[in-house]
Write a protein that holds these residues in place. Structure first.
Motif, PDB file in Angstrom:
ATOM      1  N   ASN A 134     -21.720   4.574 -40.868  1.00 24.90           N
ATOM      2  CA  ASN A 134     -20.378   5.095 -41.088  1.00 24.90           C
ATOM      3  C   ASN A 134     -19.458   4.719 -39.932  1.00 24.90           C
ATOM      4  N   VAL A 135     -18.259   5.282 -39.935  1.00 23.99           N
ATOM      5  CA  VAL A 135     -17.256   4.929 -38.941  1.00 23.99           C
ATOM      6  C   VAL A 135     -17.693   5.295 -37.526  1.00 23.99           C
ATOM      7  N   ARG A 136     -18.490   6.336 -37.384  1.00 22.92           N
ATOM      8  CA  ARG A 136     -18.988   6.716 -36.050  1.00 22.92           C
ATOM      9  C   ARG A 136     -19.874   5.616 -35.479  1.00 22.92           C
ATOM     10  N   ALA A 137     -20.744   5.061 -36.335  1.00 29.90           N
ATOM     11  CA  ALA A 137     -21.620   3.994 -35.859  1.00 29.90           C
ATOM     12  C   ALA A 137     -20.817   2.767 -35.447  1.00 29.90           C
ATOM     13  N   VAL A 138     -19.808   2.420 -36.230  1.00 26.80           N
ATOM     14  CA  VAL A 138     -18.978   1.270 -35.889  1.00 26.80           C
ATOM     15  C   VAL A 138     -18.284   1.504 -34.555  1.00 26.80           C
ATOM     16  N   HIS A 139     -17.812   2.722 -34.308  1.00 28.96           N
ATOM     17  CA  HIS A 139     -17.160   3.028 -33.035  1.00 28.96           C
ATOM     18  C   HIS A 139     -18.150   2.931 -31.873  1.00 28.96           C
ATOM     19  N   GLN A 140     -19.400   3.358 -32.131  1.00 29.66           N
ATOM     20  CA  GLN A 140     -20.412   3.237 -31.084  1.00 29.66           C
ATOM     21  C   GLN A 140     -20.720   1.779 -30.778  1.00 29.66           C
ATOM     22  N   TRP A 141     -20.738   0.919 -31.823  1.00 24.59           N
ATOM     23  CA  TRP A 141     -20.912  -0.509 -31.570  1.00 24.59           C
ATOM     24  C   TRP A 141     -19.774  -1.028 -30.693  1.00 24.59           C
ATOM     25  N   ARG A 142     -18.556  -0.613 -31.007  1.00 25.77           N
ATOM     26  CA  ARG A 142     -17.387  -1.056 -30.238  1.00 25.77           C
ATOM     27  C   ARG A 142     -17.487  -0.592 -28.780  1.00 25.77           C
ATOM     28  N   HIS A 143     -18.005   0.627 -28.595  1.00 23.07           N
ATOM     29  CA  HIS A 143     -18.165   1.145 -27.233  1.00 23.07           C
ATOM     30  C   HIS A 143     -19.135   0.266 -26.440  1.00 23.07           C
ATOM     31  N   GLU A 144     -20.240  -0.117 -27.060  1.00 31.28           N
ATOM     32  CA  GLU A 144     -21.213  -0.970 -26.370  1.00 31.28           C
ATOM     33  C   GLU A 144     -20.617  -2.344 -26.093  1.00 31.28           C
ATOM     34  N   TRP A 145     -19.799  -2.845 -27.019  1.00 28.84           N
ATOM     35  CA  TRP A 145     -19.133  -4.135 -26.792  1.00 28.84           C
ATOM     36  C   TRP A 145     -18.187  -4.042 -25.609  1.00 28.84           C
ATOM     37  N   ARG A 146     -17.429  -2.943 -25.512  1.00 29.30           N
ATOM     38  CA  ARG A 146     -16.521  -2.778 -24.379  1.00 29.30           C
ATOM     39  C   ARG A 146     -17.286  -2.768 -23.055  1.00 29.30           C
ATOM     40  N   LYS A 147     -18.424  -2.086 -23.066  1.00 31.74           N
ATOM     41  CA  LYS A 147     -19.236  -2.063 -21.846  1.00 31.74           C
ATOM     42  C   LYS A 147     -19.695  -3.462 -21.474  1.00 31.74           C
ATOM     43  N   SER A 148     -20.058  -4.280 -22.502  1.00 30.65           N
ATOM     44  CA  SER A 148     -20.523  -5.644 -22.222  1.00 30.65           C
ATOM     45  C   SER A 148     -19.404  -6.515 -21.666  1.00 30.65           C
ATOM     46  N   LYS A 149     -18.144  -6.113 -21.897  1.00 33.62           N
ATOM     47  CA  LYS A 149     -16.988  -6.847 -21.387  1.00 33.62           C
ATOM     48  C   LYS A 149     -16.426  -6.232 -20.109  1.00 33.62           C
ATOM     49  N   GLY A 150     -17.202  -5.352 -19.490  1.00 29.75           N
ATOM     50  CA  GLY A 150     -16.794  -4.787 -18.219  1.00 29.75           C
ATOM     51  C   GLY A 150     -15.832  -3.613 -18.331  1.00 29.75           C
TER      52      GLY A 150
END
Length: 369
Positions: free
Chosen positions: A343-359
């Protein structure tokens, strides 16, 4: 078809087995307790089942996966039909929704009425059973089995078969889960080794249809996978080789809209990000059956080069000479449940991990590579 309807055929009798109240009252149903099996039709002699209608009332909201329909022809011990009842009639994931095609339908109210118009011939008896694998009773099970009595049905008349399969597919390419070359260059797949198999038949007959249920945990298009058919033991690429999943289902360009043709269509589509969620496609080969004399192996890629993790379920429909190859053991009830919804929560969590990978840069938008 009109010639068949208008032809006078003496000696054929039209019969029905139904759940009508034998007392003359209005309790026109049977009950099937939890864990029990009921034979809804036991027919002697020769004939052809022409129509089946079923509707169910039960506290179990997942009964479409928890109840199993089986059909046996000519006294056989191994069923020729075995599938969760919802999947067989055209409803996936234990859900209720309308479905319309020529041979199968889930009709109003809200898809609660199951119908089959597949002709089902038999030469020496037929039996249809319903197993309630639920922990809840089926309080009301209504049914019609409309059939013809014939003096004889030849063994050369193919017997109807249907098989349910399900697999949560793994990702095989080295570049990982991808499509359209988004992550990296995609490889070639000159084999059926890692494909999802929806038919593995031994005997002589003809393949006439498939219900295809795909649950996609990601937003990427799921349908670059080619259908591949190996007839009578031939090697890849086989006699029939497709160009993409939507092409196999007679549509084009990554559709995500409901569409109902008598022979093909999309009975259910998701309304999420991209193609994330549950899609039900169907294709019936009533004018163009796929014929085989010794065997048929039919499969489809899950993404090009089997590059996507998907929850795939299918019911394949065909006619063949008997005896048939026994089906693999039907997965137990607790193995037929749905995968968790993304759901949308999981997609937001993916985005959070992506942001972390970009510093964790403060102005990251999402298109940065």
């Amino acid at each position: 078809m009109l010639n068949h309807i208008s032809k006078i055929q003496p000696g054929i009798k039209t019969k029905r087995i139904s759940s009508y109240d034998r007392s003359g009252g209005n309790a026109d149903f049977i009950t099937i307790p939890a864990g029990e099996t009921a034979d809804i039709a036991v027919i002697a002699g020769a004939g052809i089942i022409k129509h089946i209608w079923i509707t169910i009332s039960t506290p179990d909201r997942f009964i479409r996966r928890n109840a199993v329909i089986r059909m046996y022809w000519d006294g056989e011990e191994s069923p020729s039909v075995e599938a969760p009842i919802g999947d067989f009639f055209g409803q996936g994931w234990g859900e209720e929704y309308n479905f319309a095609s020529l041979p199968l339908a889930a009709a109003p109210a809200k898809g609660k009425a199951f119908n089959s118009y597949f002709p089902m011939p038999f030469g020496n008896g037929a039996r249809i059973s319903i197993e309630n694998q639920s922990s809840e009773p089926i309080n009301s099970f209504y049914y019609y089995i409309d059939f013809e009595e014939h003096q004889s049905i030849p063994a050369s008349e193919g017997r109807f078969h249907a098989w349910w399969n399900r697999e949560v597919t793994g990702v095989h390419p080295e570049e990982g889960e991808t499509e359209w070359g988004v992550i990296g260059p995609q490889g070639q797949n000159p084999t059926t080794e890692h494909n999802y198999v929806f038919a593995d038949i031994v005997g002589s007959g003809q393949f006439v249809g498939i219900n295809y249920y795909v649950d996609n945990p990601g937003p990427m298009w799921y349908g670059e996978g080619d259908d591949m058919w190996l007839i009578d033991g031939e090697d890849w690429p086989g006699s029939l080789h497709g160009t993409g999943t939507e092409d196999f289902f007679n549509s084009s360009w990554c559709p995500n809209e409901e569409y109902a043709h008598p022979y093909f269509g999309y009975a259910k589509v998701p309304s999420k990000l991209g193609w994330m969620g549950r899609t039900h496609c169907y294709r019936f080969f009533l004018e163009d059956p796929i014929r085989f004399e010794k065997s048929l192996h039919a499969s489809i890629e899950h993404g090009h080069d089997n590059s996507l993790t998907l929850d795939l379920s299918t019911v394949a429909y065909w006619y063949q000479s008997e005896p048939h190859k026994p089906f693999p053991a039907l997965p137990a009830k607790d193995q037929r449940g749905n995968m968790p919804e993304i759901n949308v929560r999981a997609v937001h969590q993916w985005r959070h991990e992506w942001r972390k990978s970009k510093g964790n840069e403060p102005m990251l938008w999402g298109n940065e590579e």
